[in-house]
Design an enzyme around this catalytic site. Structure first.
Site, PDB file in Angstrom:
ATOM      1  N   THR A   1       1.701  -4.455   4.106  1.00  0.00           N
ATOM      2  CA  THR A   1       1.477  -4.852   5.575  1.00  0.00           C
ATOM      3  C   THR A   1       0.907  -6.187   5.786  1.00  0.00           C
ATOM      4  O   THR A   1       1.030  -6.688   6.721  1.00  0.00           O
ATOM      5  CB  THR A   1       0.632  -3.850   6.364  1.00  0.00           C
ATOM      6  OG1 THR A   1      -0.610  -3.669   5.532  1.00  0.00           O
ATOM      7  CG2 THR A   1       1.288  -2.249   6.035  1.00  0.00           C
ATOM      8  N   ASP A   2       0.058  -6.801   4.963  1.00  0.00           N
ATOM      9  CA  ASP A   2      -0.503  -7.881   5.173  1.00  0.00           C
ATOM     10  C   ASP A   2       0.357  -9.042   5.307  1.00  0.00           C
ATOM     11  O   ASP A   2      -0.160 -10.001   6.146  1.00  0.00           O
ATOM     12  CB  ASP A   2      -1.375  -8.398   3.655  1.00  0.00           C
ATOM     13  CG  ASP A   2      -2.546  -7.484   3.490  1.00  0.00           C
ATOM     14  OD1 ASP A   2      -2.962  -6.560   4.231  1.00  0.00           O
ATOM     15  OD2 ASP A   2      -3.361  -7.658   2.236  1.00  0.00           O
TER      16      ASP A   2
ATOM     17  N   THR B   1       0.674  -1.198  -0.229  1.00  0.00           N
ATOM     18  CA  THR B   1       0.090  -0.018  -0.026  1.00  0.00           C
ATOM     19  C   THR B   1       0.908   1.144   0.037  1.00  0.00           C
ATOM     20  O   THR B   1       0.280   2.185  -0.558  1.00  0.00           O
ATOM     21  CB  THR B   1      -0.910  -0.023   1.253  1.00  0.00           C
ATOM     22  OG1 THR B   1      -2.012  -0.979   0.976  1.00  0.00           O
ATOM     23  CG2 THR B   1      -1.778   1.253   1.414  1.00  0.00           C
TER      24      THR B   1
HETATM   25  N1  DAS Z   1      -1.988  -3.735  -0.094  1.00  0.00           N
HETATM   26  C1  DAS Z   1      -1.768  -4.665   1.044  1.00  0.00           C
HETATM   27  C2  DAS Z   1      -0.517  -5.395   0.896  1.00  0.00           C
HETATM   28  O1  DAS Z   1       0.340  -5.339   0.001  1.00  0.00           O
HETATM   29  C3  DAS Z   1      -2.048  -3.882   2.369  1.00  0.00           C
HETATM   30  C4  DAS Z   1      -0.992  -2.893   2.696  1.00  0.00           C
HETATM   31  O2  DAS Z   1       0.126  -3.055   2.325  1.00  0.00           O
HETATM   32  O3  DAS Z   1      -1.098  -2.320   3.600  1.00  0.00           O
HETATM   33  O4  DAS Z   1      -0.173  -6.095   1.898  1.00  0.00           O
END
Ligand code: DAS
Length: 339
Positions: free
Chosen positions: A102-103, A23
């Site tokens: 973050t995932d 993200t």
């Molecule tokens: N877009 C998601 C990811 O790539 C979520 C994020 O990055 O916050 O994990």
């Protein structure tokens, strides 16, 4: 030199920012509507968006990938570990920042923590809000991550993750919220430190082996052992466990109810899997606590392995690496106690 120019002049150690996506590199067509464009920004854009960042370190950007982290896979992990190890072997590189979705950032951080062979700082970061969002958190997170990586005392702490003004150890960090900028917690042993507007304070050192002291290595590896996670619930049957075994899983992590528990029907399937040589680790779906050996379930009798503090996704990473060395449940249990 004007004060602003002096603050932007390259200073400090050489830090490589390796961008993988997430993200932090996403934009929205309309910040008020759902939907993000993955891979919209490149590493140069991320650096350019952060005022004064070049005053904190001598920065080089490298685009490793530009994906949503739900698509991170074994092949990319192996390639990432190789690239990080190679860069850190260079005498002129003082440390690294890795931007990541973050995932699955906690899984990649934990994997790298066990297979990177360097005491130089490796700091991961990302963002919960896309770059075009009102209150985007990416620039502050990247600024703090660079400040942590450039800090003279950042080395020898394993892989760190900096988000929302906090510094987490790779072993401890867990994503606990699907949307909030403070989504990350280190529920068991606590934070590694704080980083606020580039001011860094460390709270402690990791207590378990990591990086150079870890016995795990993926040097030369072309694949990782297949480990599946099965989720325990009321009325759980055996089908998904049997399916994992049929599909060739070398290991199964149970996201068990409570203290790593499972129904009798599912336990029968796990016992059959163990008899076929599949390593079975009991973790918990609760999001906290410790799945101790021989707690409510008798691991001696069943041949299962207790995950201790590791959540299912972290247990999966450790089991994959342990399976590269042994399939003996006792030796794997030792790894879960040691790391
Ligand atoms: N877009 C998601 C990811 O790539 C979520 C994020 O990055 O916050 O994990």
């Amino acid at each position: 030199m004007p004060a602003a120019a002096a603050a932007d002049a390259p200073a400090g150690p050489k830090i490589v920012i390796l961008a993988t996506g997430g993200t932090i590199a996403e934009t929205q067509a309309d910040p008020m509507k759902a939907g993000c464009k993955t891979g919209a920004l490149r590493v140069e854009d991320l650096i350019r968006a952060v005022p004064r960042i070049r005053g904190r370190a001598d920065l080089t950007g490298e685009q490793f990938s530009n994906i949503a982290s739900r698509n991170m896979d074994d092949r990319m992990w192996l390639r990432l570990a190789g690239r990080v190890n190679k860069l850190l072997r260079r005498g002129d590189v003082g440390g690294m920042v890795i931007t990541h979705g973050t995932d699955t950032i906690e899984e990649t951080a934990w994997f790298l923590n066990l297979v990177v062979k360097s005491g130089k700082p490796v700091v991961m970061t990302g963002a919960m809000r896309p770059a075009t969002a009102v209150g985007a958190d990416g620039p502050a997170n990247l600024f703090n991550a660079v400040a942590v990586a450039a800090h003279p005392d950042a080395g020898g702490r394993g892989v760190l993750v900096t988000l929302n003004d906090e510094i987490h150890f790779a072993r401890e960090i867990e994503k606990r919220d699907s949307t909030q900028p403070d989504a990350f917690k280190s529920p068991n042993r606590g934070l590694a430190g704080a980083a606020r507007a580039g001011a860094v304070r460390f709270f402690g050192r990791p207590a378990t082996p990591h990086t150079g002291a870890s016995e795990f290595s993926v040097e030369g590896a072309r694949s990782l052992p297949r480990v599946e996670i099965v989720y325990s619930h009321a009325n759980m049957g055996r089908d998904f466990i049997d399916c994992a075994v049929e599909k060739g899983a070398a290991g199964i992590v149970l996201a068990g109810v409570g203290a790593g528990n499972v129904s009798d029907r599912a336990l029968a399937a796990l016992s059959d899997a163990i008899r076929k040589g599949v390593a079975v680790v009991r973790s918990s779906r609760t999001g906290g606590g410790i799945v101790m050996r021989n707690s409510e379930m008798d691991d001696e009798k069943t041949g299962t392995i207790a995950a201790m503090e590791f959540n299912p996704q972290k247990a999966r990473v450790l089991l994959m690496l342990a399976l590269m060395k042994t399939s003996d449940p006792k030796a794997i249990q030792e790894a879960f106690l040691k790391y």
